[in-house]
Design a protein around this motif. Structure first.
Motif, PDB file in Angstrom:
ATOM      1  N   UNK A  63       0.859  -1.178   0.000  1.00  0.00           N
ATOM      2  CA  UNK A  63       0.000   0.000   0.000  1.00  0.00           C
ATOM      3  C   UNK A  63       0.898   1.231   0.000  1.00  0.00           C
ATOM      4  N   UNK A  64       0.436   2.282  -0.648  1.00  0.00           N
ATOM      5  CA  UNK A  64       1.209   3.513  -0.665  1.00  0.00           C
ATOM      6  C   UNK A  64       0.319   4.715  -0.894  1.00  0.00           C
ATOM      7  N   UNK A  65       0.860   5.881  -0.603  1.00  0.00           N
ATOM      8  CA  UNK A  65       0.081   7.103  -0.709  1.00  0.00           C
ATOM      9  C   UNK A  65       1.009   8.283  -0.991  1.00  0.00           C
ATOM     10  N   UNK A  66       0.581   9.164  -1.863  1.00  0.00           N
ATOM     11  CA  UNK A  66       1.286  10.404  -2.135  1.00  0.00           C
ATOM     12  C   UNK A  66       0.394  11.550  -1.681  1.00  0.00           C
ATOM     13  N   UNK A  67       0.946  12.437  -0.873  1.00  0.00           N
ATOM     14  CA  UNK A  67       0.190  13.537  -0.278  1.00  0.00           C
ATOM     15  C   UNK A  67       0.423  14.802  -1.095  1.00  0.00           C
ATOM     16  N   UNK A  68      -0.657  15.384  -1.604  1.00  0.00           N
ATOM     17  CA  UNK A  68      -0.538  16.515  -2.508  1.00  0.00           C
ATOM     18  C   UNK A  68      -0.911  17.849  -1.867  1.00  0.00           C
ATOM     19  N   UNK A  69      -1.956  17.842  -1.019  1.00  0.00           N
ATOM     20  CA  UNK A  69      -2.414  19.067  -0.354  1.00  0.00           C
ATOM     21  C   UNK A  69      -2.901  18.701   1.038  1.00  0.00           C
ATOM     22  N   UNK A  70      -2.715  19.570   2.019  1.00  0.00           N
ATOM     23  CA  UNK A  70      -3.202  19.259   3.365  1.00  0.00           C
ATOM     24  C   UNK A  70      -4.726  19.347   3.455  1.00  0.00           C
ATOM     25  N   UNK A  71      -5.283  18.539   4.344  1.00  0.00           N
ATOM     26  CA  UNK A  71      -6.717  18.556   4.652  1.00  0.00           C
ATOM     27  C   UNK A  71      -6.850  18.857   6.135  1.00  0.00           C
ATOM     28  N   UNK A  72      -7.800  19.720   6.492  1.00  0.00           N
ATOM     29  CA  UNK A  72      -8.002  20.071   7.896  1.00  0.00           C
ATOM     30  C   UNK A  72      -9.472  19.907   8.268  1.00  0.00           C
ATOM     31  N   UNK A  73      -9.703  19.690   9.540  1.00  0.00           N
ATOM     32  CA  UNK A  73     -11.047  19.593  10.095  1.00  0.00           C
ATOM     33  C   UNK A  73     -11.663  20.984  10.159  1.00  0.00           C
ATOM     34  N   UNK A  74     -12.942  21.145   9.909  1.00  0.00           N
ATOM     35  CA  UNK A  74     -13.912  20.150   9.454  1.00  0.00           C
ATOM     36  C   UNK A  74     -13.886  20.030   7.929  1.00  0.00           C
ATOM     37  N   UNK A  75     -14.111  18.837   7.447  1.00  0.00           N
ATOM     38  CA  UNK A  75     -14.129  18.582   6.011  1.00  0.00           C
ATOM     39  C   UNK A  75     -14.699  17.184   5.789  1.00  0.00           C
ATOM     40  N   UNK A  76     -14.920  16.859   4.560  1.00  0.00           N
ATOM     41  CA  UNK A  76     -15.266  15.498   4.140  1.00  0.00           C
ATOM     42  C   UNK A  76     -14.344  15.175   2.988  1.00  0.00           C
ATOM     43  N   UNK A  77     -13.941  13.922   2.896  1.00  0.00           N
ATOM     44  CA  UNK A  77     -13.144  13.494   1.753  1.00  0.00           C
ATOM     45  C   UNK A  77     -13.955  12.508   0.925  1.00  0.00           C
ATOM     46  N   UNK A  78     -13.775  12.605  -0.380  1.00  0.00           N
ATOM     47  CA  UNK A  78     -14.360  11.631  -1.310  1.00  0.00           C
ATOM     48  C   UNK A  78     -13.220  10.778  -1.834  1.00  0.00           C
ATOM     49  N   UNK A  79     -13.404   9.483  -1.788  1.00  0.00           N
ATOM     50  CA  UNK A  79     -12.390   8.563  -2.293  1.00  0.00           C
ATOM     51  C   UNK A  79     -12.954   7.872  -3.528  1.00  0.00           C
ATOM     52  N   UNK A  80     -12.318   8.093  -4.662  1.00  0.00           N
ATOM     53  CA  UNK A  80     -12.668   7.398  -5.897  1.00  0.00           C
ATOM     54  C   UNK A  80     -11.759   6.184  -6.018  1.00  0.00           C
ATOM     55  N   UNK A  81     -12.358   5.018  -6.220  1.00  0.00           N
ATOM     56  CA  UNK A  81     -11.624   3.748  -6.261  1.00  0.00           C
ATOM     57  C   UNK A  81     -11.572   3.221  -7.695  1.00  0.00           C
ATOM     58  N   UNK A  82     -10.388   2.906  -8.134  1.00  0.00           N
ATOM     59  CA  UNK A  82     -10.154   2.357  -9.458  1.00  0.00           C
ATOM     60  C   UNK A  82      -9.553   0.963  -9.319  1.00  0.00           C
ATOM     61  N   UNK A  83      -9.823   0.097 -10.283  1.00  0.00           N
ATOM     62  CA  UNK A  83      -9.198  -1.228 -10.311  1.00  0.00           C
ATOM     63  C   UNK A  83      -8.529  -1.421 -11.658  1.00  0.00           C
ATOM     64  N   UNK A  84      -7.474  -2.228 -11.656  1.00  0.00           N
ATOM     65  CA  UNK A  84      -6.760  -2.522 -12.900  1.00  0.00           C
ATOM     66  C   UNK A  84      -5.856  -3.723 -12.707  1.00  0.00           C
ATOM     67  N   UNK A  85      -5.307  -4.185 -13.784  1.00  0.00           N
ATOM     68  CA  UNK A  85      -4.313  -5.255 -13.809  1.00  0.00           C
ATOM     69  C   UNK A  85      -4.747  -6.529 -13.091  1.00  0.00           C
ATOM     70  N   UNK A  86      -5.944  -7.067 -13.414  1.00  0.00           N
ATOM     71  CA  UNK A  86      -6.298  -8.331 -12.774  1.00  0.00           C
ATOM     72  C   UNK A  86      -5.362  -9.441 -13.229  1.00  0.00           C
ATOM     73  N   UNK A  87      -4.903 -10.218 -12.263  1.00  0.00           N
ATOM     74  CA  UNK A  87      -4.063 -11.375 -12.544  1.00  0.00           C
ATOM     75  C   UNK A  87      -4.771 -12.634 -12.105  1.00  0.00           C
ATOM     76  N   UNK A  88      -4.038 -13.708 -11.967  1.00  0.00           N
ATOM     77  CA  UNK A  88      -4.624 -14.974 -11.535  1.00  0.00           C
ATOM     78  C   UNK A  88      -5.263 -14.841 -10.163  1.00  0.00           C
ATOM     79  N   UNK A  89      -4.544 -14.199  -9.231  1.00  0.00           N
ATOM     80  CA  UNK A  89      -5.012 -14.141  -7.840  1.00  0.00           C
ATOM     81  C   UNK A  89      -5.053 -12.720  -7.287  1.00  0.00           C
ATOM     82  N   UNK A  90      -4.789 -11.728  -8.112  1.00  0.00           N
ATOM     83  CA  UNK A  90      -4.662 -10.366  -7.583  1.00  0.00           C
ATOM     84  C   UNK A  90      -5.165  -9.315  -8.555  1.00  0.00           C
ATOM     85  N   UNK A  91      -5.292  -8.102  -8.023  1.00  0.00           N
ATOM     86  CA  UNK A  91      -5.573  -6.931  -8.842  1.00  0.00           C
ATOM     87  C   UNK A  91      -5.078  -5.706  -8.082  1.00  0.00           C
ATOM     88  N   UNK A  92      -4.866  -4.636  -8.820  1.00  0.00           N
ATOM     89  CA  UNK A  92      -4.443  -3.374  -8.220  1.00  0.00           C
ATOM     90  C   UNK A  92      -5.662  -2.506  -7.956  1.00  0.00           C
TER      91      UNK A  92
END
Length: 136
Positions: A63-92
């Protein structure tokens, strides 16, 4: 994230809590990994998979993460989830995290590789058909 974006399959919102912030007055770096985890668990539930610690179930191997801009309270975050590279037993999985305060560009981007394993043998197994069809 890699240059080739995967398929957008899920999006969710999470409130920023006061306790998510650190001494610098913004959301602590480790909390972003929790946001990604929550989005991934919701995604797995959406696919219809049971998180069975004694059977066949997904695990994260990196797992990894790149931080681009700070977030402060109060706020809400939206997480968009993407999938790719399905293999025999895994995917990204890849994630774009947006702040409700500045929704025009991501505040963070992340990834996690998901592998299906048999928890009894601790060996990888083929992706279940419903998962493969969802991520392909």
């Amino acid at each position: 994230m890699s240059q080739e974006k995967g398929k957008l399959v899920y999006s969710c919102e999470i409130p920023v809590r006061w306790g998510d912030m650190d001494a610098y007055g913004h959301v602590n770096n480790a909390v972003y990994i929790r946001y990604i985890e929550e989005a991934r668990v919701q995604l797995i539930e959406k696919i219809g998979v049971e998180m069975d610690p004694n059977g066949l179930a997904p695990v994260v191997i990196n797992v990894g993460c790149t931080f681009l801009k700070p977030v402060v309270y109060p706020d809400r975050v939206r997480i968009d989830c993407y999938v790719k590279d399905p293999g025999r037993s895994s995917f990204m999985t890849e994630y774009e995290i947006y702040s409700q305060r500045s929704p025009e560009s991501p505040v963070s981007i992340g990834y996690a590789k998901v592998v299906w394993i048999d928890h009894r043998t601790e060996k990888s197994v083929e992706l279940p058909a419903q998962v493969r069809s969802f991520v392909s």
